[in-house]
Design an enzyme around this catalytic site. Structure first.
Site, PDB file in Angstrom:
ATOM      1  N   ASP A  56       0.844  -1.161   0.047  1.00 33.28           N
ATOM      2  CA  ASP A  56      -0.040   0.166  -0.090  1.00 33.28           C
ATOM      3  C   ASP A  56       0.816   1.218  -0.088  1.00 33.28           C
ATOM      4  OD1 ASP A  56      -2.279   1.791   0.515  1.00 33.28           O
ATOM      5  OD2 ASP A  56      -1.646   1.662   2.641  1.00 33.28           O
ATOM      6  N   ASP A 102      -0.255   5.262   0.896  1.00 35.49           N
ATOM      7  CA  ASP A 102      -0.563   6.233   2.079  1.00 35.49           C
ATOM      8  C   ASP A 102      -0.663   5.445   3.258  1.00 35.49           C
ATOM      9  OD1 ASP A 102      -0.923   8.748   0.662  1.00 35.49           O
ATOM     10  OD2 ASP A 102      -2.292   7.460  -0.589  1.00 35.49           O
ATOM     11  N   THR A 129      -2.747  -0.171  -4.305  1.00 35.34           N
ATOM     12  CA  THR A 129      -3.116   1.061  -3.720  1.00 35.34           C
ATOM     13  C   THR A 129      -4.544   1.681  -4.284  1.00 35.34           C
ATOM     14  OG1 THR A 129      -2.387   3.719  -3.477  1.00 35.34           O
ATOM     15  CG2 THR A 129      -1.946   2.414  -5.517  1.00 35.34           C
ATOM     16  N   GLY A 130      -5.076   2.636  -3.546  1.00 35.50           N
ATOM     17  CA  GLY A 130      -6.337   3.285  -3.832  1.00 35.50           C
ATOM     18  C   GLY A 130      -5.909   4.405  -4.827  1.00 35.50           C
ATOM     19  N   LYS A 184      -8.343  -4.490  -4.007  1.00 36.49           N
ATOM     20  CA  LYS A 184      -7.012  -5.031  -3.935  1.00 36.49           C
ATOM     21  C   LYS A 184      -6.677  -6.353  -4.240  1.00 36.49           C
ATOM     22  CE  LYS A 184      -5.392  -0.812  -1.593  1.00 36.49           C
ATOM     23  NZ  LYS A 184      -4.425  -0.202  -0.428  1.00 36.49           N
ATOM     24  N   ASP A 240      -2.306  -0.451   5.962  1.00 31.62           N
ATOM     25  CA  ASP A 240      -2.764   0.195   7.206  1.00 31.62           C
ATOM     26  C   ASP A 240      -4.205   0.261   7.323  1.00 31.62           C
ATOM     27  OD1 ASP A 240      -2.618   2.148   4.957  1.00 31.62           O
ATOM     28  OD2 ASP A 240      -3.162   3.522   6.993  1.00 31.62           O
ATOM     29  N   ASN A 289      -9.027  -0.610   3.458  1.00 33.08           N
ATOM     30  CA  ASN A 289      -9.148  -1.188   1.756  1.00 33.08           C
ATOM     31  C   ASN A 289      -7.923  -2.134   1.512  1.00 33.08           C
ATOM     32  OD1 ASN A 289      -7.028   0.649   2.134  1.00 33.08           O
ATOM     33  ND2 ASN A 289      -7.600   2.224   0.486  1.00 33.08           N
TER      34      ASN A 289
END
Length: 256
Positions: free
Chosen positions: A10, A12, A44-45, A172, A195, A198
């Protein structure tokens, strides 16, 4: 050397510090993992608009899972798959956000567009992800419940005050599974580090799901292992411990 062949990171709250940078220490260990034969990817988003610079900074030519799995790239020049939310659902999500006076944004191929720049022309674009934010926790939970009741979209979050909405069946986890299928890697050979919620499905599905020290408490409860915070090079320490088997000092939260 570990049995793991793919490392899904991930960005962020994980690979990035709060200042949105990748530290020298983390860069060093990502490169060492690659040199040792581990495929390092982002999960990642974010979309390409806010991910490309990190891809280039690390010099990665590996696949990437972006916008929570709605877009999968084989390398910086090769798009493998893109899945969009139906346009009529974008209109419904937009109306819902406006009705509840919430902030909203979306990722399309053309742009990352937020509420202040949204126009009628935006409805003629295809959107891979739509996000809604409301600082009142009861309100954002109510909005999650409303969209969930439609039964047509995937809903997750990257912070307590937001919701991230994807096409049904997209996450994901689904993105990383598709990457693994193409590379001939089993999910049991994947380390996933994240973290927030998502990352939840991916953390549960990976051979080793690693929660950051600053992770959401729900994520920590399903993780297989833990690392330090994003401010203390948690990704670098996860690579040292779980890829190379090194003993590293970590400052883990007392709730773990």
């Amino acid at each position: 050397m570990s049995r793991y062949r793919l490392l899904a990171l991930d960005l962020d709250g994980t690979t990035l510090t709060e200042e949105k940078v990748i530290t020298h220490e983390t860069q060093t260990w990502i490169r060492r993992a690659e040199e040792a034969g581990v495929t390092v990817i982002f999960a990642t988003g974010r979309g390409t608009q806010t991910t490309q610079s990190y891809w280039e900074q690390l010099g990665l030519q590996s696949p990437m899972v972006l916008v929570n799995g709605a877009e999968i790239w084989g390398n910086p020049d090769s798009l493998w798959e893109r899945v969009n939310i139906h346009r009529e659902l974008i209109r419904e999500l937009h109306s819902l956000a406006e009705e509840w006076n919430a902030h909203y944004w979306g990722y399309s191929v053309e742009s990352l567009t937020s509420k202040r720049n949204w126009s009628e022309a935006m409805f003629d674009r295809d959107w891979m992800k739509f996000g809604i934010r409301h600082d009142d926790l009861d309100t954002i939970q109510r909005l999650r419940d409303i969209v969930d009741s439609w039964g047509t979209l995937e809903i997750t979050r990257s912070a307590p005050v937001n919701m991230e909405i994807s096409p049904q069946g997209i996450s994901k986890e689904s993105g990383v599974r598709k990457v693994c299928d193409r590379l001939g890697i089993g999910m049991d050979q994947v380390i996933a580090v994240g973290d927030n919620m998502n990352d939840y499905r991916l953390i549960r599905a990976a051979g080793l799901g690693v929660a950051m020290g600053n992770a959401d408490e729900q994520l920590k409860r399903v993780a297989d292992a833990f690392t330090d915070t994003n401010e203390r090079d948690g990704v670098a320490k996860a690579i040292q411990r779980y890829v190379f088997g090194l003993d590293v000092e970590m400052e883990l939260a007392s709730s773990i």
